[in-house]
Design an enzyme around this catalytic site. Structure first.
Site, short mmCIF file in Angstrom:
data_model
loop_
_atom_site.label_atom_id
_atom_site.label_comp_id
_atom_site.label_asym_id
_atom_site.label_seq_id
_atom_site.Cartn_x
_atom_site.Cartn_y
_atom_site.Cartn_z
N SER A 24 0.84 -1.20 0.00
CA SER A 24 0.00 0.00 0.00
C SER A 24 0.87 1.25 0.00
CB SER A 24 -0.93 0.02 1.23
OG SER A 24 -0.18 0.12 2.43
N ILE A 26 3.25 4.31 -0.25
CA ILE A 26 4.59 4.50 -0.79
C ILE A 26 5.20 3.18 -1.22
CG2 ILE A 26 6.95 5.16 -0.15
CD1 ILE A 26 5.68 7.27 1.72
N SER A 149 10.62 9.99 9.15
CA SER A 149 9.63 11.06 9.04
C SER A 149 10.18 12.33 9.68
CB SER A 149 8.33 10.67 9.76
OG SER A 149 7.44 11.78 9.82
N TYR A 180 4.31 7.89 17.89
CA TYR A 180 4.74 7.76 16.51
C TYR A 180 6.03 8.56 16.27
CZ TYR A 180 4.77 8.05 11.43
OH TYR A 180 5.14 7.99 10.12
N LYS A 184 9.78 7.21 15.05
CA LYS A 184 10.49 7.75 13.88
C LYS A 184 11.86 8.30 14.28
CE LYS A 184 8.49 6.00 11.54
NZ LYS A 184 8.72 5.23 10.31
N SER A 214 -2.78 10.41 2.29
CA SER A 214 -3.52 9.29 1.70
C SER A 214 -2.92 7.93 2.05
CB SER A 214 -3.57 9.44 0.18
OG SER A 214 -2.26 9.42 -0.37
#
Length: 302
Positions: A24, A26, A149, A180, A184, A214
């Site tokens: 899914s 990237i 990220s 999160y 990262k 998305s």
């Protein structure tokens, strides 16, 4: 070189690439880009039907070969089983790309007793790299790529008595965005530390894919976050796209300019200086040692 230049590089017919999170967002786009250049691509995901469908579709329409490996990266035993399967299936591994990730909406632990987001986003890449590094080295020159990220700058990696401070965190103290960001930051710190421990024939780099509303990353996030992501993904000009993030991943995995450069954090403008928490040698060493403890391996690797 711009991100889009990755589409004009040499073919990858002799390359074998392992790509987690390849079904899914990237990862799916990147798998297609690799296969279009003739690579053998091993994609990893949790949804068996979707994974097999994507592998078949890419193999049928590109010069490459794509195989799907169903794995839940939250489970230590599953990560080790994946490594065994990869060694049995492929005689070389030119690129190990850690792209899978999630953001859990509430504090939840894996069967191994590890907080879920950290288990998938950081400990799975740590353990999978440990178990597959010999195969990567045998294929050198080779590359390890980690999807990080920009939000890592918001994270922290505090320790207490040799353990991560968040290990004693209560449900009430849990913040999904902070967790999160922490995972990262761990990605970036792990990449920098790994690069320092490796010789020049295997490089390790990470990158910020841009804000991609998305993506399936937020499938486990709170309802309001998922709703916001759906809205933003429909608004032109807001955030980036899976295609742009995939271009950056492919570039790090294949571009000549990264053949010998290692320990980099790459953003839209090229190599950037990451947060201090990722570059501090003492903190990186603590991260490395505690991660080894949590996955059950000797910290004195590679």
């Amino acid at each position: 070189m711009t991100d889009s230049d990755s589409n004009r590089l040499d073919d990858l017919e002799t390359h074998t690439i392992l790509l987690t999170g390849g079904t899914s967002g990237i990862g799916r786009v990147a798998a297609g880009r690799f296969a279009e250049r003739g690579a053998t691509v091993a994609i990893v995901g949790r949804n068996g039907a979707r994974g097999e469908r994507i592998a078949d579709e890419l193999t049928n329409r590109t010069p490459g070969t794509v195989r799907f490996h169903r794995t839940d990266l939250a489970e230590r035993a599953a990560v080790r089983a994946l490594a065994d399967e990869v060694r049995e299936t492929y005689d070389r591994l030119d690129v190990l790309a850690h792209n899978a990730g999630l953001s859990s909406r509430t504090r939840s632990e894996t069967a191994d007793g590890i907080e879920l987001t950290v288990a998938v986003n950081h400990l799975a890449p740590y353990l999978l790299t440990h178990d597959l590094l010999d195969r990567v080295r045998e294929s050198a020159p080779a590359r390890i790529v980690v999807t990080a990220s920009g939000i890592h700058r918001r994270g922290d990696l505090e320790f207490s008595d040799g353990k991560f401070a968040f290990e004693s965190e209560t449900d009430a103290e849990y913040d999904s965005l902070e967790t999160y960001a922490r995972s990262k930051l761990a990605n970036v710190a792990f990449t920098v530390e790994l690069a320092e421990r490796l010789s020049g024939d295997v490089t390790a780099n990470c990158f910020h894919p841009g804000f991609v509303p998305s993506t399936g990353l937020f499938r486990e996030a709170p309802l309001w976050t998922r709703a916001a992501m759906r809205i933003m993904s429909a608004v032109p000009g807001v955030g980036s796209t899976p295609e742009r993030g995939a271009e950056r991943l492919v570039r790090l995995a294949t571009a000549p300019e990264f053949r010998e450069r290692s320990g980099l954090y790459v953003g839209s403008g090229g190599a950037e200086t990451p947060a201090a928490g990722a570059t501090d040698p003492e903190r990186r060493e603590r991260l490395w040692t505690r991660s080894a403890d949590l996955v059950g391996v000797d910290p004195n690797w590679p």
